[in-house]
Design a protein around this motif. Sequence first.
Motif, PDB file in Angstrom:
ATOM      1  N   ALA A 196       0.841  -1.209   0.000  1.00 25.49           N
ATOM      2  CA  ALA A 196       0.000   0.000   0.000  1.00 25.49           C
ATOM      3  C   ALA A 196       0.870   1.252   0.000  1.00 25.49           C
ATOM      4  CB  ALA A 196      -0.942  -0.007   1.193  1.00 25.49           C
ATOM      5  N   ILE A 255       2.231   1.786  -3.548  1.00 24.04           N
ATOM      6  CA  ILE A 255       1.264   2.263  -4.531  1.00 24.04           C
ATOM      7  C   ILE A 255       0.775   3.678  -4.243  1.00 24.04           C
ATOM      8  CG2 ILE A 255      -0.870   1.359  -3.533  1.00 24.04           C
ATOM      9  CD1 ILE A 255      -1.574   0.445  -6.419  1.00 24.04           C
ATOM     10  N   PHE A 256       0.759   4.073  -2.971  1.00 24.02           N
ATOM     11  CA  PHE A 256       0.359   5.440  -2.609  1.00 24.02           C
ATOM     12  C   PHE A 256       1.557   6.385  -2.557  1.00 24.02           C
ATOM     13  CE2 PHE A 256      -3.504   3.330  -1.232  1.00 24.02           C
ATOM     14  CZ  PHE A 256      -4.480   4.291  -1.437  1.00 24.02           C
ATOM     15  N   ARG A 257       2.764   5.828  -2.765  1.00 22.02           N
ATOM     16  CA  ARG A 257       4.003   6.608  -2.782  1.00 22.02           C
ATOM     17  C   ARG A 257       4.270   7.330  -1.464  1.00 22.02           C
ATOM     18  NH1 ARG A 257       3.954   8.639  -9.044  1.00 22.02           N
ATOM     19  NH2 ARG A 257       3.975   6.518  -9.851  1.00 22.02           N
ATOM     20  N   ALA A 285      -4.271   5.060   2.431  1.00 21.83           N
ATOM     21  CA  ALA A 285      -3.310   3.951   2.361  1.00 21.83           C
ATOM     22  C   ALA A 285      -3.443   3.029   3.573  1.00 21.83           C
ATOM     23  CB  ALA A 285      -1.886   4.503   2.269  1.00 21.83           C
ATOM     24  N   SER A 320     -10.319   4.940  -8.563  1.00 27.60           N
ATOM     25  CA  SER A 320      -8.873   4.909  -8.326  1.00 27.60           C
ATOM     26  C   SER A 320      -8.531   4.037  -7.114  1.00 27.60           C
ATOM     27  CB  SER A 320      -8.316   6.321  -8.146  1.00 27.60           C
ATOM     28  OG  SER A 320      -8.862   6.929  -7.000  1.00 27.60           O
ATOM     29  N   LEU A 321      -9.357   4.091  -6.071  1.00 31.71           N
ATOM     30  CA  LEU A 321      -9.134   3.223  -4.909  1.00 31.71           C
ATOM     31  C   LEU A 321      -9.397   1.766  -5.262  1.00 31.71           C
ATOM     32  CD1 LEU A 321     -10.565   5.184  -1.855  1.00 31.71           C
ATOM     33  CD2 LEU A 321      -8.200   4.511  -2.260  1.00 31.71           C
ATOM     34  N   ASP A 381      -8.957   0.407  -8.152  1.00 31.52           N
ATOM     35  CA  ASP A 381      -7.799  -0.031  -8.934  1.00 31.52           C
ATOM     36  C   ASP A 381      -6.615  -0.363  -8.028  1.00 31.52           C
ATOM     37  OD1 ASP A 381      -9.259   0.312 -11.261  1.00 31.52           O
ATOM     38  OD2 ASP A 381      -8.345   2.256 -11.757  1.00 31.52           O
ATOM     39  N   LYS A 382      -6.376   0.465  -7.026  1.00 34.92           N
ATOM     40  CA  LYS A 382      -5.282   0.207  -6.076  1.00 34.92           C
ATOM     41  C   LYS A 382      -5.557  -1.060  -5.270  1.00 34.92           C
ATOM     42  CE  LYS A 382      -3.847   4.962  -5.911  1.00 34.92           C
ATOM     43  NZ  LYS A 382      -3.940   6.247  -5.340  1.00 34.92           N
ATOM     44  N   HIS A 383      -6.796  -1.233  -4.860  1.00 44.77           N
ATOM     45  CA  HIS A 383      -7.201  -2.443  -4.139  1.00 44.77           C
ATOM     46  C   HIS A 383      -6.933  -3.677  -4.995  1.00 44.77           C
ATOM     47  CE1 HIS A 383     -10.220  -5.587  -3.323  1.00 44.77           C
ATOM     48  NE2 HIS A 383      -9.970  -5.314  -2.049  1.00 44.77           N
ATOM     49  N   TRP A 389      -4.923  -4.038  -7.529  1.00 47.38           N
ATOM     50  CA  TRP A 389      -3.504  -4.234  -7.783  1.00 47.38           C
ATOM     51  C   TRP A 389      -2.840  -4.922  -6.590  1.00 47.38           C
ATOM     52  CZ3 TRP A 389       1.060  -2.399  -5.563  1.00 47.38           C
ATOM     53  CH2 TRP A 389       2.220  -2.595  -6.317  1.00 47.38           C
ATOM     54  N   ILE A 390      -3.137  -4.445  -5.382  1.00 51.49           N
ATOM     55  CA  ILE A 390      -2.550  -5.053  -4.182  1.00 51.49           C
ATOM     56  C   ILE A 390      -3.039  -6.491  -4.027  1.00 51.49           C
ATOM     57  CG2 ILE A 390      -2.421  -4.946  -1.655  1.00 51.49           C
ATOM     58  CD1 ILE A 390      -2.587  -1.861  -1.968  1.00 51.49           C
TER      59      ILE A 390
END
Length: 98
Positions: free
Chosen positions: A14, A17-19, A37, A82-83, A85-87, A89-90
């Motif tokens: 996380a 991906i959130f940098r 994150a 966007s969240l 997509d991040k979910h 991906w993780i």
Amino acid sequence: MDENKLIADIASAAARIFRVSPEDIIGHGKSRVLTDARYLAMYIARERGEYTFRIAEFFGVSNQTVCYGINRMSEHLKLYRSLRDKHDWICQLFENYL
């Protein structure tokens, strides 16, 4: 094996991906990016079967905070692509994790 390894690995993913740094996710910063994150990491850890008390212990928060974060993320995942997509991906990273 460390019982919090999965949670730590999810938090690291996380952070990546959130940098932000993993230390910032575990900290108590309240900026939107940090809380998103942190709560996404909590949400995914819970999805992966981790107990709420273990998640709370790892992040240094109360069980109530974990429940709040998971519920908040559940609602935000419905609203923000966007969240999601991040979910996704993780989750792909941890698909065969065990």
